[in-house]
Design an enzyme around this catalytic site. Structure first.
Site, short mmCIF file in Angstrom:
data_model
loop_
_atom_site.label_atom_id
_atom_site.label_comp_id
_atom_site.label_asym_id
_atom_site.label_seq_id
_atom_site.Cartn_x
_atom_site.Cartn_y
_atom_site.Cartn_z
N HIS A 297 1.19 -1.02 -0.30
CA HIS A 297 0.01 0.33 0.07
C HIS A 297 0.66 1.55 -0.21
O HIS A 297 0.34 2.46 -0.56
CB HIS A 297 -1.37 -0.14 1.08
CG HIS A 297 -2.28 -1.00 1.29
ND1 HIS A 297 -3.31 -1.00 0.46
CD2 HIS A 297 -2.14 -2.72 0.89
CE1 HIS A 297 -4.16 -1.69 0.69
NE2 HIS A 297 -3.25 -2.77 0.89
N ASP B 242 3.67 9.51 -0.97
CA ASP B 242 2.29 8.28 -0.22
C ASP B 242 2.27 7.63 -1.39
O ASP B 242 2.12 7.20 -2.30
CB ASP B 242 1.32 9.46 -0.48
CG ASP B 242 0.16 9.37 0.43
OD1 ASP B 242 0.18 7.84 0.90
OD2 ASP B 242 -0.42 10.25 0.36
C1 GDG Z 1 -2.70 3.65 3.45
C2 GDG Z 1 -1.32 4.84 2.85
C3 GDG Z 1 -2.58 3.94 0.75
C4 GDG Z 1 -8.22 10.16 8.10
N1 GDG Z 1 -8.79 10.52 9.16
C5 GDG Z 1 -10.40 10.06 9.63
C6 GDG Z 1 -10.76 9.36 8.57
N2 GDG Z 1 -9.37 9.01 7.64
C7 GDG Z 1 -9.74 8.36 6.79
C8 GDG Z 1 -9.72 8.94 5.54
C9 GDG Z 1 -9.00 7.21 5.03
C10 GDG Z 1 -8.17 7.20 5.16
O1 GDG Z 1 -9.05 7.19 6.70
C11 GDG Z 1 -7.05 7.38 4.74
O2 GDG Z 1 -5.96 6.60 3.79
P1 GDG Z 1 -4.68 7.42 2.69
O3 GDG Z 1 -4.86 6.84 1.97
O4 GDG Z 1 -5.61 8.64 2.23
O5 GDG Z 1 -3.46 7.21 4.18
P2 GDG Z 1 -2.90 6.03 4.27
O6 GDG Z 1 -3.86 5.89 5.56
O7 GDG Z 1 -2.32 6.55 4.62
O8 GDG Z 1 -2.93 4.44 3.72
C12 GDG Z 1 -2.28 5.10 0.93
C13 GDG Z 1 -3.68 3.38 1.47
O9 GDG Z 1 -2.99 2.40 2.73
C14 GDG Z 1 -4.55 2.77 1.07
O10 GDG Z 1 -3.68 1.92 -0.14
O11 GDG Z 1 -3.56 5.05 -0.18
O12 GDG Z 1 -1.31 6.41 0.57
O13 GDG Z 1 0.00 5.19 2.93
O14 GDG Z 1 -9.85 6.92 3.84
O15 GDG Z 1 -10.65 9.19 4.41
N3 GDG Z 1 -11.71 8.27 8.97
C15 GDG Z 1 -12.36 8.79 9.20
N4 GDG Z 1 -11.73 10.30 10.68
C16 GDG Z 1 -11.02 10.69 10.75
O16 GDG Z 1 -10.85 11.84 11.46
N5 GDG Z 1 -13.56 8.47 9.81
#
Ligand code: GDG
Length: 460
Positions: free
Chosen positions: A153, A359
């Site tokens: 990821h 990322d």
């Molecule tokens: C890893 C990789 C890759 C965030 N704050 C809140 C909240 N979130 C949710 C977001 C999103 C998720 O968490 C975060 O996903 P990301 O993709 O932005 O980043 P990582 O956590 O680092 O994820 C990344 C991912 O895996 C999938 O393969 O895209 O590159 O690092 O869904 O909306 N959700 C809620 N409250 C929050 O305060 N409910």
């Protein structure tokens, strides 16, 4: 389809189907195919048995236990204080101790041994993320011939990052023990190919696969997506959305950032860029308020405590300089916010700021696009270092190290005419609809099936 699908991920939702794109996608794939989901669980004493969790889902949920040492060494240590910074180009933040490596090795070996006791010949294994790089190599050493796929990821580490890995000599063999290795972007695939090109034991096959340690591994990008419809309806299309209690006065425009509080997300540079924008803002311009939601994560790792302190200091300094009696330019929330509230806030924000320094993909970028009102969409400002930038080229693509460029992008976004906003949004929405989360899991599983056929043909 033959055999069970067995998914291994460090984190697995317990108590229901869970929410969030990845969790829902895996739940759906497992429900359709029948299978097992394996994840970790903390326990006072770790054992080498799987623990069954009875839940109302059409597949099995099993946990393997981690004791306090496992948690400190395998999870906080090797995975999050060595591999995470290394893959996010921050080798300077690596905090390595020999016991971390031993813990990572111990947990992966234990899990491999436990898996050999439940694997049936036709089962397919789908392993997720950097917590389990060596799992397939341990399974192969124990004689397991099943199809094993791996999805990373986060970014694939480049050659010089890998020099900082205590296990750098074993690493190519860890990768080639899988049948299919899925990466987020084409750039990650190129980086991984580069590693094998400089390895004398690796051979490039005509069909694009790599032969290494007498095994064939297929490397491909599978950009992870989101459930667009779920996001759209959470954002309240047609119904007004969740009550966010957010009040903006008529002269105010909202910018939003949502990130786990992680040094890879570029939060310090983002706030500095917003400060530059405020410094240069003409007196008659709308009041731009940045709502930054940054829930805590991995707080026991030192680098995370440091970034938190820095953000708090910077927020205070920028607000001190620019606040007025009736306006605070940065609203910073260091807590989780419910998903529906998040979606509604995305929809109300004129600008989505997604500016990581590194990322794998970044799902927030896609969630922001999905949440917009197509008749009056906001503008996405996206770092060129987010995997999502390969797909979302109609965002305002920025260099997240360049605070002046980001400040200009904020100004451009706030001034962008409706027609241009609609055109950019329509193109990005079409992309995330075509490559959503269901597409992602089905493509990966199909590739895993294909590689198996080729490996069997080769053996025959
Ligand atoms: C890893 C990789 C890759 C965030 N704050 C809140 C909240 N979130 C949710 C977001 C999103 C998720 O968490 C975060 O996903 P990301 O993709 O932005 O980043 P990582 O956590 O680092 O994820 C990344 C991912 O895996 C999938 O393969 O895209 O590159 O690092 O869904 O909306 N959700 C809620 N409250 C929050 O305060 N409910």
């Amino acid at each position: 389809m033959e055999g069970r699908l067995i998914v291994v991920s460090n984190r697995m939702p317990l108590g229901g189907a869970g929410s969030g794109g990845l969790v829902v996608a895996l739940h759906e794939a497992l429900s359709a195919e029948g299978g097992v989901w394996i994840g970790s669980e903390e326990a006072e004493v770790a054992d080498d048995e799987f623990h069954r969790h009875e839940e109302d889902v059409p597949y099995e949920k099993l946990t393997f236990t981690l004791d306090a040492d496992d948690h400190a060494e395998y999870y906080l240590g090797y995975a999050n204080s060595v591999l995470w910074p290394l893959c996010h180009r921050r080798s300077d933040l690596i905090d390595y101790e020999a016991r971390f490596r031993a813990g990572y090795d111990r947990v992966n070996r234990r899990l491999a041994e436990m898996l050999t006791r439940i694997l049936q010949p036709d089962d397919r294994l789908w392993v997720h993320d950097y917590h389990f790089f060596p799992l397939a190599a341990h399974l192969r050493a124990l004689g397991v011939e099943n199809r094993i796929g791996f999805f990373l990821h986060i970014p694939f580490p480049n050659g010089s990052d890998l020099l900082a890995l205590p296990d750098r000599e074993s690493f190519p063999g860890w990768i080639s023990a899988y049948d299919v290795v899925g990466l987020q972007t084409q750039r990650d695939v190129a980086t991984c190919l580069e590693m094998f090109r400089s390895d004398v034991d690796a051979e490039m096959m005509l069909d694009g696969a790599i032969k290494h340690d007498d095994r064939l591994v297929e490397l491909r990008s599978f950009p992870i997506g989101i459930d667009v419809e779920v996001m759209r309806s959470a954002a309240g299309e047609g119904e007004g959305g969740a009550d966010t209690r957010l009040k903006l006065d008529a002269r105010e425009r909202l910018l939003i950032g949502v990130d786990r509080l992680d040094y890879s997300k570029g939060l310090v540079k983002r706030l500095q860029a917003f400060g530059v924008y405020l410094d240069k803002r003409p007196p008659d311009a709308a009041r731009a308020t940045l709502l930054q939601i940054a829930p805590p994560t991995r707080e026991d790792v030192r680098a995370y405590a440091e970034i938190r302190d820095e953000l708090e200091r910077l927020t205070g300094a920028i607000n001190g300089r620019h606040s007025e009696i009736d306006w605070t330019p940065i609203r910073y929330i260091h807590r989780q916010v419910p998903r529906e509230v998040l979606a509604t806030l995305f929809r109300r924000a004129s600008v989505g700021l997604v500016t990581p320094l590194a990322d794998g993909m970044n799902l927030v970028a896609k969630e922001y696009v999905a949440s917009q009102n197509p008749d009056d969409p906001g503008v996405l400002i996206l770092s060129r270092f987010a995997g999502a930038a390969e797909q979302l080229d109609q965002a305002l693509i920025v260099n997240p190290y360049d605070t002046d460029e980001m400040a200009q992008a904020i100004e451009q976004a706030l001034k962008m005419p409706l027609e241009e906003r609609k055109m950019r949004h329509e193109s990005m929405l079409a992309e995330i609809e075509a490559h959503d989360i269901a597409w992602w899991s089905s493509q990966f599983l199909r590739a895993l099936e294909g590689r198996d056929v080729r490996n069997r043909q080769r053996d025959a």
